[in-house]
Design a protein around this motif. Structure first.
Motif, PDB file in Angstrom:
ATOM      1  N   GLY A  71       0.779 -15.950 -11.401  1.00  0.00           N
ATOM      2  CA  GLY A  71       0.146 -16.162 -10.107  1.00  0.00           C
ATOM      3  C   GLY A  71      -1.164 -15.421  -9.913  1.00  0.00           C
ATOM      4  O   GLY A  71      -1.673 -15.337  -8.806  1.00  0.00           O
ATOM      5  N   TYR A  72      -1.744 -14.889 -10.987  1.00  0.00           N
ATOM      6  CA  TYR A  72      -3.018 -14.175 -10.881  1.00  0.00           C
ATOM      7  C   TYR A  72      -4.192 -15.142 -10.721  1.00  0.00           C
ATOM      8  O   TYR A  72      -5.226 -14.765 -10.197  1.00  0.00           O
ATOM      9  N   GLY A  98      -6.682  -4.362  -7.571  1.00  0.00           N
ATOM     10  CA  GLY A  98      -5.712  -5.320  -8.088  1.00  0.00           C
ATOM     11  C   GLY A  98      -6.332  -6.486  -8.827  1.00  0.00           C
ATOM     12  O   GLY A  98      -5.658  -7.474  -9.106  1.00  0.00           O
ATOM     13  N   SER A  99      -7.602  -6.375  -9.166  1.00  0.00           N
ATOM     14  CA  SER A  99      -8.291  -7.487  -9.829  1.00  0.00           C
ATOM     15  C   SER A  99      -7.761  -7.706 -11.242  1.00  0.00           C
ATOM     16  O   SER A  99      -7.519  -6.760 -11.992  1.00  0.00           O
ATOM     17  N   PRO A 139      -9.211 -11.415  -3.113  1.00  0.00           N
ATOM     18  CA  PRO A 139      -9.915 -10.220  -2.656  1.00  0.00           C
ATOM     19  C   PRO A 139     -10.783  -9.535  -3.710  1.00  0.00           C
ATOM     20  O   PRO A 139     -11.318  -8.461  -3.464  1.00  0.00           O
ATOM     21  N   SER A 140     -10.936 -10.133  -4.879  1.00  0.00           N
ATOM     22  CA  SER A 140     -11.800  -9.532  -5.902  1.00  0.00           C
ATOM     23  C   SER A 140     -13.244  -9.417  -5.410  1.00  0.00           C
ATOM     24  O   SER A 140     -13.970  -8.524  -5.808  1.00  0.00           O
ATOM     25  N   GLU A 141     -13.650 -10.352  -4.599  1.00  0.00           N
ATOM     26  CA  GLU A 141     -14.958 -10.352  -3.941  1.00  0.00           C
ATOM     27  C   GLU A 141     -14.709 -10.809  -2.504  1.00  0.00           C
ATOM     28  O   GLU A 141     -13.616 -11.304  -2.197  1.00  0.00           O
ATOM     29  N   PRO A 142     -15.697 -10.660  -1.599  1.00  0.00           N
ATOM     30  CA  PRO A 142     -15.453 -11.065  -0.213  1.00  0.00           C
ATOM     31  C   PRO A 142     -14.937 -12.498  -0.099  1.00  0.00           C
ATOM     32  O   PRO A 142     -15.340 -13.388  -0.852  1.00  0.00           O
ATOM     33  N   LEU A 143     -14.026 -12.703   0.834  1.00  0.00           N
ATOM     34  CA  LEU A 143     -13.440 -14.018   1.077  1.00  0.00           C
ATOM     35  C   LEU A 143     -14.452 -14.916   1.781  1.00  0.00           C
ATOM     36  O   LEU A 143     -15.276 -14.431   2.548  1.00  0.00           O
ATOM     37  N   ASP A 197       1.894  -4.573 -12.323  1.00  0.00           N
ATOM     38  CA  ASP A 197       1.279  -5.391 -11.277  1.00  0.00           C
ATOM     39  C   ASP A 197       2.057  -5.210  -9.970  1.00  0.00           C
ATOM     40  O   ASP A 197       3.013  -4.426  -9.904  1.00  0.00           O
ATOM     41  N   GLY A 198       1.675  -5.929  -8.937  1.00  0.00           N
ATOM     42  CA  GLY A 198       2.306  -5.812  -7.626  1.00  0.00           C
ATOM     43  C   GLY A 198       3.769  -6.208  -7.598  1.00  0.00           C
ATOM     44  O   GLY A 198       4.500  -5.854  -6.670  1.00  0.00           O
TER      45      GLY A 198
END
Length: 188
Positions: A86-87, A161-162, A47-51, A134-135
């Protein structure tokens, strides 16, 4: 013996047709993947940029502030930790990771300060808040800031969350694959 041979002949033809069909589907699938790879198409699943589907555009000049790029991250201890956490997704960049899609917000010689958010040459970068966890509740260590070294770029994504340079710092411009061009995308 002849009756058995006659009864199994239609089954063998059906099996051969099924195998032929599966082989054709497999070849078409592999052909599509090869065409996409050599045509510089990539799928963004973060989700850092459009999927969706993106294309790597040629960049025949030095990378500049404002460029949205595909970039292979360097093989550093921070990137290995990011992969373990997992990032970073699997891909064909060195280290077995997928290229990142990020905007360049600073280049060599610019001063970056990282605190509650990111500042470049004294100007606040929108949507650059730094998180402490982080999450999964694991501690995040922000980049301490400084001058972007020669041959490096500082990356950012407005997604909260990037995992970008606010945590891993500047990375080598040599990893830039090209400009990121949307082909068919959507923003969730």
């Amino acid at each position: 013996m002849t009756a058995i041979h006659i009864a199994t002949a239609p089954m063998k033809r059906r099996d051969n047709a099924l195998l032929f069909g599966l082989a054709m589907i497999t070849m078409a699938f592999l052909g599509a993947i090869s065409s996409a790879w050599f045509g510089h198409y990539r799928i963004n699943l973060t989700p850092s940029e459009p999927l969706g589907l993106w294309r790597i555009g040629k960049l025949d000049r030095p990378a500049a502030v404002g460029d949205l790029v595909f970039i292979c991250p360097p093989q550093t201890s921070r990137m290995r930790e990011a992969r373990t956490r997992g990032y970073l997704r699997s891909g064909l960049c060195p280290g077995g990771v997928a290229p990142l899609v990020k905007s360049i917000i600073a280049v060599a010689g610019q001063r970056v300060a990282v605190g509650v958010g990111v500042n470049v040459d004294g100007r606040s970068v929108p949507s650059s808040n730094v998180v402490q966890l982080d999450g999964q509740g694991r501690k995040m260590t922000p980049f301490p800031g400084g001058i972007v070294p020669a041959g490096s770029v500082f990356l950012h994504s407005p997604f909260a969350g990037s995992y970008d340079s606010r945590y891993f710092g500047p990375i080598p411009e040599a990893g830039v694959l090209g400009l990121a061009r949307e082909v068919w995308t959507y923003a969730p």
